[in-house]
Write a protein that holds these residues in place. Sequence first.
Motif, PDB file in Angstrom:
ATOM      1  N   ASN A  24     -23.705 -16.973 -11.909  1.00 32.45           N
ATOM      2  CA  ASN A  24     -24.341 -17.268 -10.632  1.00 32.45           C
ATOM      3  C   ASN A  24     -25.817 -16.956 -10.755  1.00 32.45           C
ATOM      4  OD1 ASN A  24     -25.350 -17.279  -8.006  1.00 32.45           O
ATOM      5  ND2 ASN A  24     -23.360 -16.692  -7.157  1.00 32.45           N
ATOM      6  N   ASN A  25     -26.658 -18.001 -10.590  1.00 33.15           N
ATOM      7  CA  ASN A  25     -28.071 -17.822 -10.850  1.00 33.15           C
ATOM      8  C   ASN A  25     -28.748 -16.869  -9.882  1.00 33.15           C
ATOM      9  OD1 ASN A  25     -30.084 -18.926 -12.770  1.00 33.15           O
ATOM     10  ND2 ASN A  25     -31.191 -19.295 -10.853  1.00 33.15           N
ATOM     11  N   ASN A  26     -28.107 -16.523  -8.776  1.00 33.53           N
ATOM     12  CA  ASN A  26     -28.686 -15.524  -7.889  1.00 33.53           C
ATOM     13  C   ASN A  26     -28.788 -14.165  -8.572  1.00 33.53           C
ATOM     14  OD1 ASN A  26     -28.973 -17.248  -5.661  1.00 33.53           O
ATOM     15  ND2 ASN A  26     -26.802 -17.030  -5.173  1.00 33.53           N
ATOM     16  N   ASN A  27     -28.093 -14.007  -9.702  1.00 32.18           N
ATOM     17  CA  ASN A  27     -28.121 -12.725 -10.413  1.00 32.18           C
ATOM     18  C   ASN A  27     -29.009 -12.762 -11.650  1.00 32.18           C
ATOM     19  OD1 ASN A  27     -26.269 -11.612  -8.616  1.00 32.18           O
ATOM     20  ND2 ASN A  27     -24.526 -12.432  -9.760  1.00 32.18           N
ATOM     21  N   ASN A  28     -29.769 -13.840 -11.868  1.00 32.44           N
ATOM     22  CA  ASN A  28     -30.602 -13.867 -13.058  1.00 32.44           C
ATOM     23  C   ASN A  28     -31.877 -13.075 -12.838  1.00 32.44           C
ATOM     24  OD1 ASN A  28     -32.478 -15.452 -11.697  1.00 32.44           O
ATOM     25  ND2 ASN A  28     -31.813 -17.382 -12.608  1.00 32.44           N
ATOM     26  N   ASN A  29     -32.753 -13.090 -13.843  1.00 29.59           N
ATOM     27  CA  ASN A  29     -33.940 -12.247 -13.791  1.00 29.59           C
ATOM     28  C   ASN A  29     -35.108 -12.905 -13.090  1.00 29.59           C
ATOM     29  OD1 ASN A  29     -32.729 -10.128 -15.218  1.00 29.59           O
ATOM     30  ND2 ASN A  29     -33.109 -11.146 -17.178  1.00 29.59           N
ATOM     31  N   SER A  30     -34.928 -14.142 -12.650  1.00 31.91           N
ATOM     32  CA  SER A  30     -36.028 -14.836 -12.000  1.00 31.91           C
ATOM     33  C   SER A  30     -36.269 -14.292 -10.606  1.00 31.91           C
ATOM     34  CB  SER A  30     -35.707 -16.337 -11.909  1.00 31.91           C
ATOM     35  OG  SER A  30     -36.644 -16.979 -11.086  1.00 31.91           O
ATOM     36  N   LYS A  33     -35.164 -17.131  -6.717  1.00 29.45           N
ATOM     37  CA  LYS A  33     -33.715 -17.338  -6.800  1.00 29.45           C
ATOM     38  C   LYS A  33     -33.311 -18.725  -6.322  1.00 29.45           C
ATOM     39  CE  LYS A  33     -32.604 -12.423  -6.452  1.00 29.45           C
ATOM     40  NZ  LYS A  33     -31.862 -11.381  -5.722  1.00 29.45           N
ATOM     41  N   SER A  34     -32.204 -19.189  -6.856  1.00 28.87           N
ATOM     42  CA  SER A  34     -31.681 -20.504  -6.537  1.00 28.87           C
ATOM     43  C   SER A  34     -30.295 -20.388  -5.930  1.00 28.87           C
ATOM     44  CB  SER A  34     -31.609 -21.353  -7.808  1.00 28.87           C
ATOM     45  OG  SER A  34     -30.983 -22.603  -7.558  1.00 28.87           O
ATOM     46  N   THR A  35     -29.939 -21.358  -5.115  1.00 28.80           N
ATOM     47  CA  THR A  35     -28.585 -21.394  -4.555  1.00 28.80           C
ATOM     48  C   THR A  35     -27.598 -22.067  -5.515  1.00 28.80           C
ATOM     49  OG1 THR A  35     -29.110 -23.483  -3.427  1.00 28.80           O
ATOM     50  CG2 THR A  35     -29.434 -21.430  -2.179  1.00 28.80           C
ATOM     51  N   PHE A  36     -28.103 -22.612  -6.611  1.00 28.43           N
ATOM     52  CA  PHE A  36     -27.248 -23.282  -7.575  1.00 28.43           C
ATOM     53  C   PHE A  36     -26.346 -22.269  -8.286  1.00 28.43           C
ATOM     54  CE2 PHE A  36     -26.473 -25.068 -11.868  1.00 28.43           C
ATOM     55  CZ  PHE A  36     -25.909 -26.287 -11.510  1.00 28.43           C
ATOM     56  N   LYS A  44     -23.126 -29.057 -14.349  1.00 26.75           N
ATOM     57  CA  LYS A  44     -23.430 -30.329 -13.695  1.00 26.75           C
ATOM     58  C   LYS A  44     -23.912 -30.037 -12.280  1.00 26.75           C
ATOM     59  CE  LYS A  44     -18.760 -31.081 -11.850  1.00 26.75           C
ATOM     60  NZ  LYS A  44     -17.571 -31.954 -11.867  1.00 26.75           N
ATOM     61  N   GLY A  45     -24.392 -31.075 -11.612  1.00 32.62           N
ATOM     62  CA  GLY A  45     -24.775 -30.943 -10.212  1.00 32.62           C
ATOM     63  C   GLY A  45     -26.282 -30.931 -10.015  1.00 32.62           C
ATOM     64  N   ASN A  46     -26.692 -30.740  -8.756  1.00 32.18           N
ATOM     65  CA  ASN A  46     -28.096 -30.752  -8.380  1.00 32.18           C
ATOM     66  C   ASN A  46     -28.638 -29.335  -8.239  1.00 32.18           C
ATOM     67  OD1 ASN A  46     -27.996 -33.550  -8.249  1.00 32.18           O
ATOM     68  ND2 ASN A  46     -27.664 -33.591  -6.035  1.00 32.18           N
ATOM     69  N   ILE A  47     -29.714 -29.055  -8.937  1.00 33.49           N
ATOM     70  CA  ILE A  47     -30.446 -27.796  -8.732  1.00 33.49           C
ATOM     71  C   ILE A  47     -31.479 -28.086  -7.655  1.00 33.49           C
ATOM     72  CG2 ILE A  47     -31.901 -26.048  -9.795  1.00 33.49           C
ATOM     73  CD1 ILE A  47     -30.616 -26.770 -12.480  1.00 33.49           C
ATOM     74  N   ASN A  48     -31.198 -27.672  -6.451  1.00 34.05           N
ATOM     75  CA  ASN A  48     -32.004 -28.077  -5.295  1.00 34.05           C
ATOM     76  C   ASN A  48     -33.201 -27.176  -5.019  1.00 34.05           C
ATOM     77  OD1 ASN A  48     -30.429 -30.378  -4.396  1.00 34.05           O
ATOM     78  ND2 ASN A  48     -28.840 -28.896  -3.833  1.00 34.05           N
ATOM     79  N   ASP A  49     -33.155 -25.934  -5.523  1.00 30.72           N
ATOM     80  CA  ASP A  49     -34.207 -25.004  -5.146  1.00 30.72           C
ATOM     81  C   ASP A  49     -34.316 -23.889  -6.177  1.00 30.72           C
ATOM     82  OD1 ASP A  49     -31.946 -23.413  -4.666  1.00 30.72           O
ATOM     83  OD2 ASP A  49     -31.994 -23.767  -2.516  1.00 30.72           O
ATOM     84  N   GLY A  50     -35.430 -23.181  -6.135  1.00 33.16           N
ATOM     85  CA  GLY A  50     -35.593 -21.999  -6.967  1.00 33.16           C
ATOM     86  C   GLY A  50     -35.637 -22.288  -8.452  1.00 33.16           C
ATOM     87  N   THR A  51     -35.382 -21.256  -9.234  1.00 29.96           N
ATOM     88  CA  THR A  51     -35.408 -21.336 -10.692  1.00 29.96           C
ATOM     89  C   THR A  51     -34.052 -20.949 -11.254  1.00 29.96           C
ATOM     90  OG1 THR A  51     -37.766 -20.807 -10.793  1.00 29.96           O
ATOM     91  CG2 THR A  51     -36.480 -20.424 -12.787  1.00 29.96           C
ATOM     92  N   LEU A  74     -35.806 -25.639 -14.028  1.00 30.25           N
ATOM     93  CA  LEU A  74     -34.763 -25.260 -14.975  1.00 30.25           C
ATOM     94  C   LEU A  74     -35.432 -24.667 -16.205  1.00 30.25           C
ATOM     95  CD1 LEU A  74     -31.835 -25.223 -16.064  1.00 30.25           C
ATOM     96  CD2 LEU A  74     -32.218 -27.570 -16.882  1.00 30.25           C
ATOM     97  N   VAL A  75     -35.046 -23.447 -16.558  1.00 29.97           N
ATOM     98  CA  VAL A  75     -35.582 -22.767 -17.738  1.00 29.97           C
ATOM     99  C   VAL A  75     -34.475 -22.674 -18.784  1.00 29.97           C
ATOM    100  CG1 VAL A  75     -36.597 -20.646 -18.643  1.00 29.97           C
ATOM    101  CG2 VAL A  75     -37.211 -21.437 -16.343  1.00 29.97           C
ATOM    102  N   ILE A  76     -34.768 -23.148 -19.996  1.00 26.69           N
ATOM    103  CA  ILE A  76     -33.795 -23.088 -21.087  1.00 26.69           C
ATOM    104  C   ILE A  76     -34.404 -22.253 -22.211  1.00 26.69           C
ATOM    105  CG2 ILE A  76     -32.312 -24.412 -22.620  1.00 26.69           C
ATOM    106  CD1 ILE A  76     -32.600 -26.793 -20.822  1.00 26.69           C
ATOM    107  N   PRO A  77     -33.942 -21.023 -22.387  1.00 20.73           N
ATOM    108  CA  PRO A  77     -34.537 -20.124 -23.380  1.00 20.73           C
ATOM    109  C   PRO A  77     -34.230 -20.530 -24.812  1.00 20.73           C
ATOM    110  CG  PRO A  77     -33.315 -18.912 -21.688  1.00 20.73           C
ATOM    111  CD  PRO A  77     -32.929 -20.344 -21.561  1.00 20.73           C
TER     112      PRO A  77
END
Length: 379
Positions: A24-30, A33-36, A44-51, A74-77
């Motif tokens: 859940n991206n709400n728990n990442n270090n950015s 925050k995103s609702t995705f 899959k799906g739409n990343i509508n907001d945040g990082t 979208l950040v891909i390390p």
Amino acid sequence: MKKTFLAMTALFGLALTSCSSDDNNNNNNSGDKSTFVLKVDDLKGNINDGTVTLDPTKTYTLTGGLVVKGGATLVIPAGTVIKSSATAESTSLFIAVERNAKININGTAAKPVVMTSGKATPAQSDWGGLIIAGNGIVNTGANGTSEVGGLSYGGTDNTDNSGNINYLKISYTGSKFSATKEYNGVSFFGVGSGTKVSDIYTYESGDDGIEFFGGAVNATNLTIINSYDDSLDFADGWQGTATNVYIKGVSKAGVEGSNNEKDPSGALPVTNAKIVNVSIIKGGATFLSDEKAINYKEGGGKQAYTNLYVADDMPIALAKLATDAGAVANMNAGFFTITNYTFGAQITNVTGPKLSGATSGQTGAGAGANLPTWADWTK
């Protein structure tokens, strides 16, 4: 006390279980925050907001279209691996970045970002590819729609910024809806010069390896191997420079450049492409290069090649030349040029471009027909 300890242990185990399959991206270090909700085995799906930031320690399965919507990132390390589903319809599998969105592919030579097929026996056209749309100027109009992905693109800002791509390996792309509607390895639609692009390796693309539709994005260190249409393609008023381009495995043209399909001579701005340090090698017997080293197509526009190496295995004619009025006028005006070149001995027809400079000893991308040292990371 014992009951309390057991209860706490159970709760702790439940928490671990609930986090095991999803990131859940709400728990990442950015901080943005995103609702995705990011799922490792169902990307899959739409990343509508945040990082949204992927986890480089995990291998993601792309199960449908992943679209970064305007305003999101979208950040891909470095070291991240994304594999397409082995069972989903191939044309449904793609990664797309809308206008006003960003993608930051942060690979390194030691740890590139990998996007590839998830099939046990991978092949060209197993999935779509990467599509980026921007607000750059396109001579087909300010609000075009990409032929795949359905993204709006184009505008008035050739300095637009869609993020960055650094050290990306992308393979087995190019799935097809029809003979004229196909994905490329990487497609840039109206992408601006604020986008930084370097070190892309495309392998086994069912259509073009890399294509630019208008805009003004520049790119360096492109390795394009085994493309089943053109290897490098640009059109629709692209105003960019591609520096260090190694091409091998040519089905159609090594480089195809045009101004505008529907209005070859009248569409503005005219394509103005600079291709610097390029090697073109046909490859094995399955590759025919039937549209030559360069296909000067549909008005052609301005095309300037510097330090061009064309290998011994390419056809005897250097270029395939469009005969429309715009293309003929641009060639007659000296807008199709090659400065400093080495051509295989069998190339006896050099009609079309204005040739100048040194005629031997040029190394193209860096090592003639051999893989240049800057591309060693692709091995």
